[in-house]
Design a protein around this motif. Structure first.
Motif, short mmCIF file in Angstrom:
data_model
loop_
_atom_site.label_atom_id
_atom_site.label_comp_id
_atom_site.label_asym_id
_atom_site.label_seq_id
_atom_site.Cartn_x
_atom_site.Cartn_y
_atom_site.Cartn_z
N ASP A 222 0.83 -1.19 0.00
CA ASP A 222 0.00 0.00 0.00
C ASP A 222 0.88 1.25 0.00
O ASP A 222 1.97 1.26 0.55
N ILE A 223 0.35 2.29 -0.62
CA ILE A 223 1.12 3.53 -0.66
C ILE A 223 1.09 4.22 0.69
O ILE A 223 2.09 4.77 1.14
N ASP A 224 -0.06 4.19 1.33
CA ASP A 224 -0.17 4.79 2.66
C ASP A 224 -0.48 3.70 3.66
O ASP A 224 -1.61 3.57 4.12
N PRO A 225 0.52 2.92 4.02
CA PRO A 225 0.20 1.73 4.81
C PRO A 225 -0.06 2.07 6.27
O PRO A 225 0.32 3.13 6.76
N SER A 226 -0.70 1.14 6.95
CA SER A 226 -0.87 1.25 8.40
C SER A 226 0.12 0.32 9.06
O SER A 226 0.32 -0.80 8.59
N PRO A 227 0.73 0.75 10.14
CA PRO A 227 1.63 -0.14 10.86
C PRO A 227 0.85 -1.10 11.72
O PRO A 227 -0.36 -0.97 11.87
N PHE A 228 1.57 -2.07 12.30
CA PHE A 228 0.92 -3.00 13.23
C PHE A 228 0.76 -2.38 14.61
O PHE A 228 -0.24 -2.55 15.27
N SER A 229 1.81 -1.68 15.05
CA SER A 229 1.80 -1.25 16.44
C SER A 229 1.11 0.09 16.61
O SER A 229 1.34 1.03 15.85
N PHE A 230 0.26 0.19 17.63
CA PHE A 230 -0.40 1.44 17.95
C PHE A 230 0.61 2.48 18.40
O PHE A 230 0.34 3.67 18.39
N GLN A 231 1.79 1.98 18.78
CA GLN A 231 2.82 2.88 19.29
C GLN A 231 3.66 3.49 18.19
O GLN A 231 4.48 4.37 18.46
N SER A 232 3.50 3.01 16.96
CA SER A 232 4.33 3.54 15.88
C SER A 232 3.93 4.96 15.56
O SER A 232 2.75 5.26 15.44
N GLY A 233 4.93 5.79 15.40
CA GLY A 233 4.66 7.19 15.05
C GLY A 233 4.35 7.28 13.57
O GLY A 233 3.73 6.39 13.00
N SER A 234 4.82 8.36 12.95
CA SER A 234 4.54 8.47 11.52
C SER A 234 5.25 7.32 10.81
O SER A 234 6.36 6.93 11.17
N PHE A 235 4.60 6.78 9.83
CA PHE A 235 5.02 5.49 9.30
C PHE A 235 5.37 5.63 7.81
O PHE A 235 4.51 5.80 6.97
#
Lengths: 620, 453
Positions: A222-235
């Protein structure tokens, strides 16, 4: 507390995905943990596909993260490509998945575990458990070393009396190329535990340069992916392409011709149900009208010369694997570095466990991971996490964490394991969750926050990240209760000036949350919340509203079941004395020893009549 | 605390009270055999299972109550699935009373309504649909009703329900496949098309069962039809014409029938209770007034009214019962001149022309009755729903199927909620079959049985 060199609170046996989650969370909560592994260099090793997440599994990784686990965080750092699966289907089945750089991942695991003060890595092989008046006292290593501890978490994976099968060849091993462990199974059997054998398959590894890449199809993340961790900042992760090919009739023909040379081909053992069996033999045989199957070519790590052929799990003889693969244009000159193989190993039917993952008959002994008959890194990590938390609680004499089917996929996983008989390796599917609509990947933080807080699973920083997100969710919900006019909605050309609360209009299928007037959401957000998270929560609240009728149905059903879930049955209840119980019911209930009436109702083969009998006798 | 399986032994008279040739007392439970041995003074080994044994019955103080035939059915091959004993004694209430007393003293208790059949269900001998039909079979008031209930008892309705379930499960697996597997590997075409096809079949089966309820209910519940009209208009004669029997008293004096008389017969297999009523006219006669009052309350209880009048006389009675389906008929056409009759027949105004005395036009009247109650003698349904519970469950099932069909058209975006609707539809069927039984449902069903069933 650690008093001497060989005394710990918890011993975790095995350093795979289950073991590291167990060790980490117990250490985080303050236990002194000994992680006993035969090879400290293999911590967190991925046995086959270099991928984390996927259908139903991605949701579990999110839940693991919400409960303070490691898998999601590592996957966010070590990923090569991120993709949201099932995007064209309802939001309740959206599942994140990442292609992983194995080397990075394993290095991350090693660095993290080594740096935790409360964890001591011990090289060795556990062969015996020490009993002390039907509670655990400690473990014994090969060579005689004794480690005293209060609780043990067994996460031996596929290593117990492991045998690798390739075609006709049998090689004793825990994983291809790694020695197995023998001894503890026999000891556990002597202690009264039941054991059985399971087989799972792995795909072959091919030499990168032997593949004609011009004949493969690239697939980007994906171009604008979502990370797994809720703790991840900008990805902003990499987006390396992954490549696919398709099998064809010639490939299938060769497989079918030689199917009886496959030790893993199960034939008709599992009956006619639509079970998903992982091997290519099973796929080709079962879905014979399917002209081709999709195969994913996954590099072990970035620029690695080892390519996994995902989708081609097999234990056919090596030359059959090569011959059938060569029928695919891209594989005309393929060379295998390692053939696909089946691993056969001891497992322990998990009906012997409570829903805390502690064994019913030996206090302080916990089983987690593939040793319970599951397959998949995510399933293992989830169990390890719960077992680690509860091993700590056991020593502490505090209330253990039990997730229910309505709380999380992890709850569904554990309840299925301890209630049903596992005959084949258990893999999570979204259809296993009857409350699937409630268990979305994007609300795991919200769902599990009270558990994380109560059991002390998150650091203060982590807690405030989740709190910010939950607060934002509340602000969005509040905004939606404000009244707007239909004509204010963007992209919808309605001249109608009808007014109403925004959330009522949002229930209409043609209206989306981002079509609503911007000034509706006039609250300010902390700058620390990354844009992917904002987007995600907006879409999740939208889903909540669009699904609201169905969510209510589920909640009503959950309310109805509450009573049954709270009626407890004691461990040693004697079912054979109950008149009126069918023979099958007697057998099944004695085997499973359900802890509540609700669980008893889920045991296969139990009829309403049997439940009536139980209710009369137990709860009179 | 709801009634569940009790593990004691109960008994009841299986035949209605009163004098008859034989009365049957039935018992079920673990104490059966012991009680039988005590009441017959026979040793256990003399009681051969499933054999009819002629024996004396003794009271607790040793007196002979009766000579009877007893049969012992050991579990699990009995009606209830537990030990069952049947005693066939002479049909005197005194004897039945004595036997009951003896059994009570031996530790048995009187059964609760429907307990035998309830245990049959709980022990897996009957599914819930079959269990329901037992009561209805016993209460069947017509040949057709008996046939229908017997088929249900044999499992025909259950089979139909399973067919619906099968279609639903097929559609569900396709949808779940799409959600859980296809993305990562297999790509199957036409899932939407195929699952839609299955859902439509399920909907059809469901719908035909739902429409069968009206008829099914009629067969079991029957219809009440009242004949109204001024005094001496010929109601009783019509009454007798339809039933071909002189049950009512007829005379030339108006106001003869003082009371309502119920007579049961059947039309087209439907049990019908035909209610004859007092002629409605103003009267100072006290007896007549009461009869008239009773008539008006009778009207409210009816499913159909036949308003009878003579040519040239006004019928003012129409308006009071507009809610109930009504047939208007002109009687005594045998007394009219042919030309007058033809003129009337040209503008019927929804009225029928009959002669009760000469039995003319009675066939047409019966046809009109069928029409008004939505009944067709040539019905095509072979299986019927017969209870409100079944109807409600199938209605719910049908609604869920409809929702699923509408959603499916929107594409894979909504497959996850399509799945919820299909699962709910399956759940409605499961409740019907007693596979997942809510406590209160069980109680509801069996409470409507008589004691002894």
């Amino acid at each position: 507390m650690k008093q001497s060199k060989n005394q710990f609170d918890i011993v975790v046996v095995g350093g795979g995905h289950a073991g590291i989650e167990a060790a980490h969370i117990a250490a985080f909560k303050g236990s002194h943990v000994a992680l006993v592994t035969m090879d400290p260099g293999a911590l967190g090793r991925m046995s086959c596909n270099p991928a984390i997440g996927g259908l139903a599994k991605g949701q579990m990784v999110r839940e693991i993260d919400a409960l303070g686990g490691l898998m999601g965080r590592f996957a966010d750092i070590a990923g090569l490509q991120y993709k949201m699966l099932n995007r064209s289907k309802g939001r309740s089945v959206w599942s994140p998945r990442a292609q992983i750089d194995k080397r990075n991942y394993e290095a991350l695991v090693r660095r993290t575990i080594i740096s935790i003060e409360n964890i001591t890595i011990i090289t060795g092989e556990v062969v015996e458990l020490l009993e002390r008046s039907s509670r655990l006292g400690g473990v014994v290593l090969r060579g005689g070393t004794i480690i005293i501890c209060g609780a043990v978490v067994l996460t031996c994976g596929t290593f117990l009396s492991g045998i690798v099968h390739v075609g006709g060849r049998k090689i004793p091993a825990g994983r291809m190329g790694e020695p197995r462990s023998v001894g503890i199974t026999e000891h556990l059997v002597k202690m009264g535990f039941k054991t059985a054998r399971l087989k799972t398959g792995t795909p072959p590894r091919a030499l990168c340069s032997s593949i004609d890449w011009t004949k493969t199809r690239p697939v980007y993340g994906d171009i604008d992916p979502s990370p797994f961790s809720f703790q991840s900042g900008s990805f902003n992760p990499p987006n390396e392409p992954c490549y696919t090919v398709r099998t064809n009739a010639s490939v299938h023909d060769i497989i079918i011709e030689n199917i009886d040379r496959s030790p893993m081909y199960s034939g008709d053992i599992f009956g006619t149900g639509p079970r998903y069996c992982p091997s290519i033999e099973d796929k080709v045989k079962r879905f014979y009208d399917q002209p081709s199957h999709l195969l994913f070519l996954e590099p072990e790590w970035k620029n690695s010369d080892q390519i996994y052929i995902n989708g081609f799990s097999t234990s056919l003889p090596e030359e059959i694997q090569i011959n059938s693969l060569k029928k695919i244009p891209a594989f005309k000159n393929i060379e295998l570095l390692r053939p696909g193989y089946a691993i056969e190993y001891d497992f322990f039917p998990p009906s012997q466990l409570k829903s805390t993952l502690e064994t019913k008959d030996m206090g302080g002994l916990f089983f987690a991971g593939q040793v319970n008959g599951t397959s998949g890194y995510e399933e293992a990590a989830a169990q390890g996490l719960i077992a680690g938390i509860n091993a700590h609680c056991y020593n502490d004499d505090t209330k253990p964490l039990i997730l229910k089917r309505k709380d999380a996929y992890i709850g569904v996983l554990i309840d299925d394991l301890v209630t049903k008989d596992t005959l084949e390796p258990y893999r999570m599917f979204t259809s296993r969750a009857e409350y699937r609509i409630l268990l979305r990947y994007s609300n795991a933080d919200d769902r599990l926050f009270s558990f994380s807080k109560t059991w002390g699973l998150l650091s203060d920083v982590d807690i405030s990240t989740i709190e910010d997100r939950i607060k934002m969710r509340g602000q969005i919900r509040d905004s939606l209760s404000k009244s707007i006019s239909l004509s204010d909605i963007k992209n919808i050309h309605i001249d109608n000036n009808q007014r109403g609360p925004a959330n009522t209009f949002l229930k209409r299928p043609e209206i989306k949350i981002f079509d609503l007037p911007d000034d509706l959401f006039s609250f300010s957000l902390p700058s620390s919340i990354p844009s992917w998270s904002i987007n995600e929560v907006f879409l999740d609240v939208e889903a909540e509203i669009k699904y609201s009728g169905y969510i209510k149905r589920h909640r009503d059903e959950i309310e109805k079941q509450k009573k049954n879930e709270s009626l407890k049955i004691w461990n040693n209840f004697e079912y054979s004395n109950l008149p009126g119980l069918s023979l099958e019911a007697r057998e099944k209930l004695t085997n499973v020893r359900p802890e509540t009436l609700g669980q008893a109702m889920r045991v296969s083969g139990i009829t309403p009549a049997d439940i009536s009998v139980l209710m009369v006798h137990i709860f009179r | 605390m709801p009634n569940y399986v009790k593990t004691d032994t109960y008994y009841s008279s299986a035949t209605p009270p009163g004098h008859s040739a034989i009365s049957i007392i039935r018992m079920s439970g673990p104490l059966c055999l012991k009680a039988l041995c005590k009441i017959t003074k026979k040793a256990r080994k003399k009681i051969i299972p499933r054999n009819a044994i002629l024996t004396k019955l003794y009271s607790n103080n040793g007196h002979v109550i009766d000579m009877a035939v007893v049969t012992y059915y050991p579990a699990p091959f009995s009606y209830t699935g537990k030990d069952v004993v049947e005693i066939s004694c002479h049909g005197s209430p005194v004897i039945v009373e004595s036997v009951s007393l003896s059994l009570l003293k031996l530790g048995l208790r009187l059964s609760t309504p429907g307990e035998f059949t309830r245990d049959a269900f709980l022990n897996g001998k009957l599914d819930l649909v079959q269990a329901e039909s037992v009561a209805r079979l016993i209460q069947s008031k017509s040949q057709r009703a008996a046939e229908m209930n017997s088929r249900i008892l044999q499992g025909d309705l259950t089979k139909k329900l399973f067919k619906i379930k099968e279609c639903l499960v097929d559609a569900l697996s396709m949808v779940e496949f799409e959600l859980d597997i296809s993305e990562e590997d297999l790509f199957r075409r036409g899932i939407k098309k195929h699952s839609l096809a299955k859902l439509k079949i399920a909907k059809e089966y469901c719908g035909s069962l739902i429409t069968s309820y009206n008829e099914g209910r009629m067969y079991n519940k029957g219809l009440r039809i009242a004949i109204l009209g001024r005094p001496n208009v010929g109601k009783s004669t019509l009454f007798n014409a339809i039933i071909e029997r002189d049950r009512a008293i007829t005379s030339k004096e108006p106001g003869t029938t003082r009371d309502t008389i119920d007579v049961s017969f059947s039309i087209g297999g439907i049990p019908v209770t035909l209610v004859d009523t007092a002629g409605i006219r103003e009267s100072t006669d006290e007896i007549e007034k009461t009869g008239v009052e009773r008539t008006m309350s009778e009207i409210k209880r009816c499913d159909l009214i036949v308003v009878l009048s003579e040519a040239d006389t006004e019928s003012e009675l129409q308006d009071s019962f507009s809610k109930v389906p009504t047939i208007k008929a002109i009687n005594k056409i045998d007394l009219l001149e042919k030309t007058k009759l033809s003129k009337l027949e040209r503008t019927p105004n929804g009225q029928l022309f009959i002669s009760a005395l000469k039995k003319t036009g009675i066939g047409k009247l019966k046809d009109e009755i069928y029409k008004k109650i939505n009944f067709s003698e040539k019905n095509t349904a072979d299986v019927f729903l017969t209870t409100q519970r079944q109807f409600n469950s199938l209605l719910e099932c049908g609604e869920n199927i409809d929702r699923a069909i509408n959603l499916l058209a929107r594409g894979s975006m909504v497959f996850d909620i399509v799945s919820v609707d299909i699962k709910s539809a399956v759940a409605s069927l499961d409740i019907l079959l007693g596979k997942t039984t809510a406590d209160d449902i069980l109680n509801n069903i069996f409470e409507n049985f008589c004691v002894g069933k």
